[in-house]
Every structure is written in structure tokens, then in C-alpha cells.
Design a protein around this motif. Structure first.
Motif, PDB file in Angstrom:
ATOM      1  N   GLY A 229       0.774  -0.991   0.131  1.00 22.44           N
ATOM      2  CA  GLY A 229       0.208  -0.059   0.249  1.00 22.44           C
ATOM      3  C   GLY A 229       0.772   1.362  -0.117  1.00 22.44           C
ATOM      4  N   VAL A 230       1.957   0.602  -0.024  1.00 24.16           N
ATOM      5  CA  VAL A 230       3.351   2.344  -0.076  1.00 24.16           C
ATOM      6  C   VAL A 230       3.721   3.146  -1.340  1.00 24.16           C
ATOM      7  N   PHE A 231       3.700   3.823  -1.663  1.00 27.04           N
ATOM      8  CA  PHE A 231       4.220   4.120  -2.777  1.00 27.04           C
ATOM      9  C   PHE A 231       6.355   3.568  -2.560  1.00 27.04           C
ATOM     10  N   ALA A 232       6.750   3.100  -3.091  1.00 20.51           N
ATOM     11  CA  ALA A 232       7.946   2.214  -3.036  1.00 20.51           C
ATOM     12  C   ALA A 232       8.449   2.614  -4.610  1.00 20.51           C
ATOM     13  N   GLY A 233       9.117   2.776  -5.282  1.00 19.34           N
ATOM     14  CA  GLY A 233       9.487   3.456  -6.632  1.00 19.34           C
ATOM     15  C   GLY A 233       9.223   3.961  -7.562  1.00 19.34           C
ATOM     16  N   VAL A 234      10.113   4.606  -8.535  1.00 22.62           N
ATOM     17  CA  VAL A 234       9.702   5.557  -9.672  1.00 22.62           C
ATOM     18  C   VAL A 234      11.051   5.040 -10.551  1.00 22.62           C
ATOM     19  N   GLU A 235      10.133   5.227 -11.902  1.00 22.16           N
ATOM     20  CA  GLU A 235      11.506   4.876 -13.155  1.00 22.16           C
ATOM     21  C   GLU A 235      10.961   6.312 -13.952  1.00 22.16           C
ATOM     22  N   ALA A 236      11.969   6.610 -14.730  1.00 24.32           N
ATOM     23  CA  ALA A 236      11.521   7.552 -16.429  1.00 24.32           C
ATOM     24  C   ALA A 236      12.041   6.777 -17.131  1.00 24.32           C
ATOM     25  N   ILE A 237      11.745   6.514 -18.781  1.00 26.35           N
ATOM     26  CA  ILE A 237      12.546   6.243 -19.717  1.00 26.35           C
ATOM     27  C   ILE A 237      12.229   7.141 -20.647  1.00 26.35           C
ATOM     28  N   PRO A 238      13.031   7.579 -21.473  1.00 26.21           N
ATOM     29  CA  PRO A 238      13.238   8.559 -22.256  1.00 26.21           C
ATOM     30  C   PRO A 238      11.946   8.391 -24.009  1.00 26.21           C
ATOM     31  N   VAL A 239      11.865   7.028 -23.710  1.00 25.00           N
ATOM     32  CA  VAL A 239      10.800   6.696 -25.448  1.00 25.00           C
ATOM     33  C   VAL A 239       9.781   6.373 -24.721  1.00 25.00           C
ATOM     34  N   GLY A 240       9.123   7.438 -25.446  1.00 21.23           N
ATOM     35  CA  GLY A 240       7.780   6.324 -26.099  1.00 21.23           C
ATOM     36  C   GLY A 240       7.112   6.987 -26.900  1.00 21.23           C
ATOM     37  N   GLY A 241       5.308   7.089 -26.469  1.00 14.90           N
ATOM     38  CA  GLY A 241       4.430   6.212 -28.004  1.00 14.90           C
ATOM     39  C   GLY A 241       5.040   7.290 -29.458  1.00 14.90           C
ATOM     40  N   GLN A 242       5.162   8.297 -28.992  1.00 15.59           N
ATOM     41  CA  GLN A 242       6.051   9.242 -30.007  1.00 15.59           C
ATOM     42  C   GLN A 242       7.364   8.071 -31.143  1.00 15.59           C
ATOM     43  N   HIS A 243       7.859   7.657 -30.364  1.00 14.60           N
ATOM     44  CA  HIS A 243       9.079   7.075 -30.541  1.00 14.60           C
ATOM     45  C   HIS A 243       8.429   6.506 -32.182  1.00 14.60           C
ATOM     46  N   LEU A 244       7.886   5.262 -31.756  1.00 12.12           N
ATOM     47  CA  LEU A 244       6.742   4.535 -32.658  1.00 12.12           C
ATOM     48  C   LEU A 244       6.474   5.099 -33.782  1.00 12.12           C
ATOM     49  N   THR A 245       6.196   6.536 -33.706  1.00 14.69           N
ATOM     50  CA  THR A 245       5.478   7.422 -35.169  1.00 14.69           C
ATOM     51  C   THR A 245       6.901   8.112 -35.857  1.00 14.69           C
ATOM     52  N   TYR A 246       7.797   8.022 -34.568  1.00 19.32           N
ATOM     53  CA  TYR A 246       9.424   8.612 -36.015  1.00 19.32           C
ATOM     54  C   TYR A 246       9.323   7.333 -36.701  1.00 19.32           C
TER      55      TYR A 246
END
Length: 418
Positions: A229-246
Motif C-alpha cells: 500500500g506504499v509508494f515504493a519506487g519510480v523510474e522514467a525512460i525517455p522513450v514513448g509512443g512518439q518514437h513509434l510514430t517516428y
């Protein structure tokens, strides 16, 4: 006695790679309501400019868009807000886990002891130019005995707490605040967007059992992990749906707008025999005649699949490195605009061997159904957090006055609100 209800109006701002959204919300609170009742009073929505992978790249372009959405939302609501809670996906969001220990001087745990404990965690988290966004406790130990949820009033000589901090690079955050200031608005607080999205699309029971929320945005893919029940981790990756468009635009030599249309209408990760024969017409960039070219859905899937596999490989690496990864259970919830790609949930389930579902935030009263869905998960989470006002996360003591400033005032807000 009459049921006295109070109403509070507040603003929300989510600056993404593909879209910028502002909202004016009204929260109704009363004795008979366990949670604030939320109503959307005004919404502003524009295509983003001057933003790449969540990071500001052109202040002038971004300013014109933010000014437009703020004016649109306030005009629809018929009220000027001025203060906004803002989501953050930039600055290389990362988790830091540590254990803080103090001596309990009086022999009985007090709120002052908790403040000293959190101050120690804050000092640890804010190293190497990182700025603290969230700081919450994962659990307590009193004289070496763990499992304590609320230590206030307990007798102890030594107290320790496992802490989880979410930090970001200071530079992108300062630029974000400069942008808001240029729009003649003020920032009430900054919230890590993966945390907001996860709160909107996961249930309390899922967070209790352990869940990983993957937000597939246009420019970034973010992860939020919960355990017990506790917020325990976060990550961010600079790749997303826009890269599929490219990838589609590059492979088919078609304009980006056309590639986005093809992805939205025909993109899929599912294989079907008919895909080899189902053709898709599209224009080619730079061709002067109005003739169209053709491809098949099977070829489109072959373009999309490698990028999705690469992205999921990065997700797997981040989960393996995050200390909370092994405690976050086997459930995965997908959200974000790119999560609506046909067959993505089945593809992720096969890749990870886990149960996967696409999470949809609860519809906000006053929001057109066509504007809802996973693409507004971050905004919905911001609304929930801002309405609670609150004690959602424990935090360290206030910064000293010498460290105050615009970013310092935001830090103070975070200390009080979370």
C-alpha cells in the motif's frame, strides 16, 4: 444539524510531450463525504510545443501553449485561479532508498522525533544537485523490532525508518517554474507524474498487494511501484509512443502527421492472417503529385514491434535495478495515451509473464467522455492529490529560510501537503 459542505477551487497543469492540459477543479467536502467529491469546472487542451521527452526545449513556444490552456480552462470555469499544481516527468526522475536512524531522547517517540528522522532522509536524498519531490516512510523499527506502522507514543531508545525519496535534477525543475512564472501563474506544488498516474488507475487493493504502473506517454515511459500500500519506487525512460510514430514515418517515408494517423487507426501488435492482404494507403513526403502509396498491416506491425520490444527491455532493466522491484508483486497496470495501442496489454503480459490490464481513471464529473481515458490519467491523479490536500506522504521538516526562493517555496508546500 445541517450538513455543512465546503467548496474549494484549484488548478492543475500537465505539460506533456504531445499535449498540454490545464484544468480548474472544484472539490466538495462535507461530514457525510469520506473523500472529496470532484467536479471539473473548466478544461484547456492544446498540442504541446517546445517540449521534448518531458523537457522544455523552447520557452517561447511552450509559454504560448501554456498561456492558451490556462486561459481556456479559466474561461470555461468562469473563474481565475492563478495557482496550479504541476506534474513533473522531466529531470531524470529516480528513486532513492535509505534507512535513517536517530536516538529517542525522551524515551517516548514524539512528532519532533519523526521530523528529525525525515530531515536526515532529506539530507541524504538531496545530493549531487538533485531536488526532492516526494519523501515517504516504508516502515519503522523501534529498538531493532520492525513492523511498526505508527510509532508515536511508543517507548523506545532507538528508532529507524526505511525511506523512499523521489528526486529530479534541479535544472529542468527551475526551468519549469520559470515557464509558469512567465505565464503570470504560480506553482502550488510539483508532483511526480508517474505517482499521479498510478493513483488514478490502480485500486487501493492492488497497491496493497503490490503493483507496477507503466505510463506510456508520448515522449517518456514512467514506472510507479507500490508495495504493502506504499509508494515504493519510480523510474522514467525517455522513450514513448512518439518514437513509434517516428519509426513509421521513417520506414514509410511519410509525414509525421500521417504516421501518427496510421499508428492510431491501424497500429497493432496482434498477428492475423488477413493483415498480409489488408492494405493501407498513405502519401509520401516530398512527392508533388497527389498519388498515394500502399503498405500492409503486417508490415506496420513489423515496424512497431521492435520498438515496443526495445522499450519493454528498458522497463525490465529498470525494474531489476530498482530496490522496490522485487516487492511490487506480479500485477502490471498500463496507462497513458500509447497504452491504447491494440494488443499492447497481451504483448506486455507475454513479455513479463504477469497479469496485465489497461487502467482507466475514474471519469471526472463535467468531463466529456471523448476526452477521458488513459491519456488523462496524470491529470486525474493530480486532481485526487490536490483535493486531499494532505497527508498522503510523510515529509521532512521545512527548509531553512536561507534556502527559500521560488523553488524553495514549492519545497515547503511539498513538506506540508505530502
Amino acid at each position: 444539524m445541517a450538513d455543512r459542505r465546503t467548496y474549494r477551487t484549484f488548478g492543475l497543469l500537465d505539460i506533456g510531450t504531445s499535449k498540454t492540459v490545464a484544468a480548474v477543479m472544484v472539490a466538495e467536502q462535507g461530514p457525510s463525504l469520506s473523500e472529496p467529491s470532484l467536479r471539473l469546472a473548466g478544461l484547456g487542451l492544446q498540442r504541446s510545443r517546445g517540449v521534448k521527452a518531458g523537457v522544455l526545449t523552447d520557452l517561447d513556444e511552450a509559454e504560448s501553449v501554456v498561456r492558451a490552456v490556462l486561459a481556456q480552462a479559466e474561461r470555461a470555469a468562469g473563474v481565475s485561479v492563478g495557482n496550479y499544481t504541476v506534474s513533473v516527468a522531466a529531470g531524470r526522475l529516480a528513486s532513492a532508498h535509505c534507512t535513517a536512524r536517530i536516538d529517542v531522547e525522551t524515551g517516548r517517540v514524539t512528532h519532533d522525533d519523526l521530523q528529525r528522522l525525515m530531515a536526515a532522509g532529506e539530507s541524504y536524498a538531496e545530493r549531487d544537485g538533485r531536488t526532492l519531490l516526494h519523501l515517504n516512510r516504508l516502515g519503522y523499527e523501534l529498538d531493532g523490532v520492525g513492523g511498526v506502522r505508527d510509532p508515536i507514543g511508543f517507548s523506545a531508545r532507538r528508532m529507524a525508518a526505511g525511506l523512499h525519496a523521489v528526486t529530479a535534477d534541479e535544472g529542468p525543475l527551475r526551468n519549469l517554474l520559470v515557464l509558469i512564472d512567465r505565464c503570470y501563474a504560480e506553482c502550488d506544488g510539483l508532483v511526480a507524474s508517474p505517482y499521479a498516474s498510478a493513483l488514478a488507475v490502480t485500486t487501493e487493493e492492488e497497491r496493497q498487494f503490490g503493483v507496477t504502473c507503466i505510463d506510456f506517454g508520448a515522449g517518456t515511459t514512467t514506472l510507479a511501484l507500490f508495495a504493502d500500500g506504499v509508494f515504493a519506487g519510480v523510474e522514467a525512460i525517455p522513450v514513448g509512443g512518439q518514437h513509434l510514430t517516428y519509426d513509421i514515418a521513417r520506414a514509410l517515408q511519410t509525414p509525421l502527421a500521417e504516421a501518427e494517423r496510421i499508428k492510431t487507426l491501424y497500429g497493432t501488435l496482434l498477428n492475423a492472417q488477413s493483415d498480409e492482404h489488408e492494405s493501407i494507403s498513405y502519401p509520401v513526403a516530398g512527392e508533388e503529385d497527389e498519388g498515394s502509396f500502399e503498405t500492409t498491416k503486417a508490415r506496420l506491425t513489423a515496424i512497431i514491434r521492435p520498438r515496443v520490444q526495445q522499450l519493454l527491455g528498458l522497463v525490465r532493466e529498470r525494474l531489476a535495478l530498482n530496490a522496490a522491484g522485487r516487492f511490487a508483486g506480479d500485477k502490471i497496470v498500463l496507462t497513458g495515451g500509447a497504452s491504447q495501442l491494440l494488443g499492447l496489454s497481451e504483448f506486455v503480459a507475454n513479455e513479463f509473464g504477469r497479469h496485465v490490464r489497461v487502467g482507466r481513471p475514474q471519469d471526472l464529473v463535467g468531463l466529456n467522455a471523448s476526452l477521458g481515458g488513459p491519456q488523462l490519467a496524470t491529470l486525474s491523479g493530480l486532481a485526487v492529490l490536490s483535493a486531499r490536500g494532505s497527508n498522503e506522504l510523510s515529509t521532512p521538516s521545512q527548509r531553512k529560510a536561507s534556502k527559500q526562493g521560488y523553488l524553495g517555496r514549492v519545497g515547503t508546500w511539498l513538506k506540508h501537503a505530502f
